[in-house]
Design an enzyme around this catalytic site. Structure first.
Site, PDB file in Angstrom:
ATOM      1  N   CYS A   1       0.866  -1.180   0.000  1.00 46.92           N
ATOM      2  CA  CYS A   1       0.000   0.000   0.000  1.00 46.92           C
ATOM      3  C   CYS A   1       0.897   1.223   0.000  1.00 46.92           C
ATOM      4  CB  CYS A   1      -0.931   0.011   1.209  1.00 46.92           C
ATOM      5  SG  CYS A   1      -2.008   1.471   1.252  1.00 46.92           S
TER       6      CYS A   1
ATOM      7  N   ASN B   1       1.719  -5.161  -5.586  1.00 50.90           N
ATOM      8  CA  ASN B   1       0.400  -5.777  -5.707  1.00 50.90           C
ATOM      9  C   ASN B   1      -0.079  -5.608  -7.149  1.00 50.90           C
ATOM     10  OD1 ASN B   1      -0.207  -3.060  -5.636  1.00 50.90           O
ATOM     11  ND2 ASN B   1      -1.561  -3.161  -3.882  1.00 50.90           N
TER      12      ASN B   1
ATOM     13  N   ARG C   1      -8.842  -3.327  -4.802  1.00 50.53           N
ATOM     14  CA  ARG C   1      -9.171  -4.702  -4.429  1.00 50.53           C
ATOM     15  C   ARG C   1      -9.431  -4.798  -2.932  1.00 50.53           C
ATOM     16  NH1 ARG C   1      -4.348  -9.093  -4.786  1.00 50.53           N
ATOM     17  NH2 ARG C   1      -3.486  -7.497  -3.406  1.00 50.53           N
TER      18      ARG C   1
ATOM     19  N   CYS D   1      -4.877   5.974  -4.194  1.00 49.58           N
ATOM     20  CA  CYS D   1      -4.208   4.672  -4.118  1.00 49.58           C
ATOM     21  C   CYS D   1      -2.785   4.873  -4.612  1.00 49.58           C
ATOM     22  CB  CYS D   1      -4.941   3.643  -4.963  1.00 49.58           C
ATOM     23  SG  CYS D   1      -4.137   2.022  -4.999  1.00 49.58           S
TER      24      CYS D   1
ATOM     25  N   THR E   1      -0.176   2.719  -4.813  1.00 44.73           N
ATOM     26  CA  THR E   1       0.308   1.718  -5.765  1.00 44.73           C
ATOM     27  C   THR E   1      -0.405   1.860  -7.103  1.00 44.73           C
ATOM     28  OG1 THR E   1      -1.233   0.042  -4.913  1.00 44.73           O
ATOM     29  CG2 THR E   1       1.001   0.061  -3.993  1.00 44.73           C
TER      30      THR E   1
END
Length: 269
Positions: A74, A149, A201, A209, A211
């Site tokens: 994250c 991720n 997700r 976000c 990432t």
């Protein structure tokens, strides 16, 4: 057991920070993470962040989404951890070791090297991750990248016009993505500038976000849409993303502490 926490956020993506580096806590379960994250009956957050000792880095960061699932990385939480820790550190995550440091106006995070092979995303079968030959309605041919991720990135004329709240769940859980996927909708807004919306997700629509910003910037760079330094603007604010000469992703942006408090662990277990 009475437990202290710090509530923090990065561009509105918010976290409950639990520090078990010096004093151990009971095991974190999916049920406890969901209960803490619940905005009506818990403290409320997008992710619960648990800091623990590490044998391979200065400390370990574990990340639990609001649905209770543990995830690999994250970016926004990494900046919040840098602010909370107060100095440079190498941090173990399930997605690898990252380097964090406080910076002017927030924090700087070395997210490591992106991965593009289909097994690393992962996908259910071999595909060219620069442009997946698949589509969901008006959304077609996304790029796929793993930045700790997994993400898919769709480039469209107007990111604001895509109903991501209705399209996101179906893409996230498509059988093509055996570990589910983060969904990014992006549009170019200028030279080396992108607008981005993210279906995260295990969380859903989010104001930011980190990432996702990294994945989207890297996808734009791979497609020749931008240079190797990009400003990515999300509903919560703007992040600076660089793909440096060593192929590491460098993310810089703000983070902030909201408040501190305590809770009884037994109330959430």
């Amino acid at each position: 057991m009475r437990v202290s926490f710090t509530k923090m956020h990065g561009l509105g993506n918010d976290f409950i920070m639990l520090d078990a580096r010096a004093e151990s806590l009971p095991p974190m379960t999916a049920a406890t993470a969901r209960a803490l994250a619940d905005r009506k009956t818990g403290i409320g957050c997008d992710q619960v962040i648990l800091l623990e000792p590490s044998d391979s880095a200065d400390f370990r960061m574990r990340i639990f989404n609001a649905d209770g699932g543990e995830v690999e990385a994250c970016g926004n939480a990494s900046r919040a951890v840098a602010l909370l820790h107060g100095e440079a550190a190498n941090v173990e995550t399930s997605g690898g070791v990252i380097a964090i440091a406080p910076a002017s106006g927030g924090a700087r995070v070395d997210m490591g090297v992106p991965r593009f092979d289909w097994e690393a995303i992962p996908l259910a079968y071999a595909m060219d991750t620069l442009s997946l030959p698949v589509g969901w309605g008006e959304l077609e041919a996304p790029a796929a990248v793993n930045v700790g991720n997994p993400h898919v990135v769709f480039f469209v004329d107007d990111a604001d016009a895509v109903p991501l709240d209705t399209m996101g769940p179906g893409i996230e859980t498509d059988p093509l993505f055996p570990e589910r996927i983060n969904v990014n909708i992006a549009s170019l807004t200028g030279d080396d500038a992108l607008k981005l919306h993210v279906w995260e997700r295990g969380v859903g629509l989010t104001r930011a976000c980190g990432t996702g910003a990294c994945a989207t910037a890297i996808a734009a760079m791979r497609r020749g849409l931008t240079g190797r330094k990009v400003a990515v603007t999300l509903p919560g604010g703007t992040l600076q993303i660089e793909w440096d000469a060593d192929d590491h992703i460098i993310m810089t942006g703000p983070a902030a502490e909201s408040f501190r408090g305590t809770f009884d662990w037994g109330d959430y277990s």
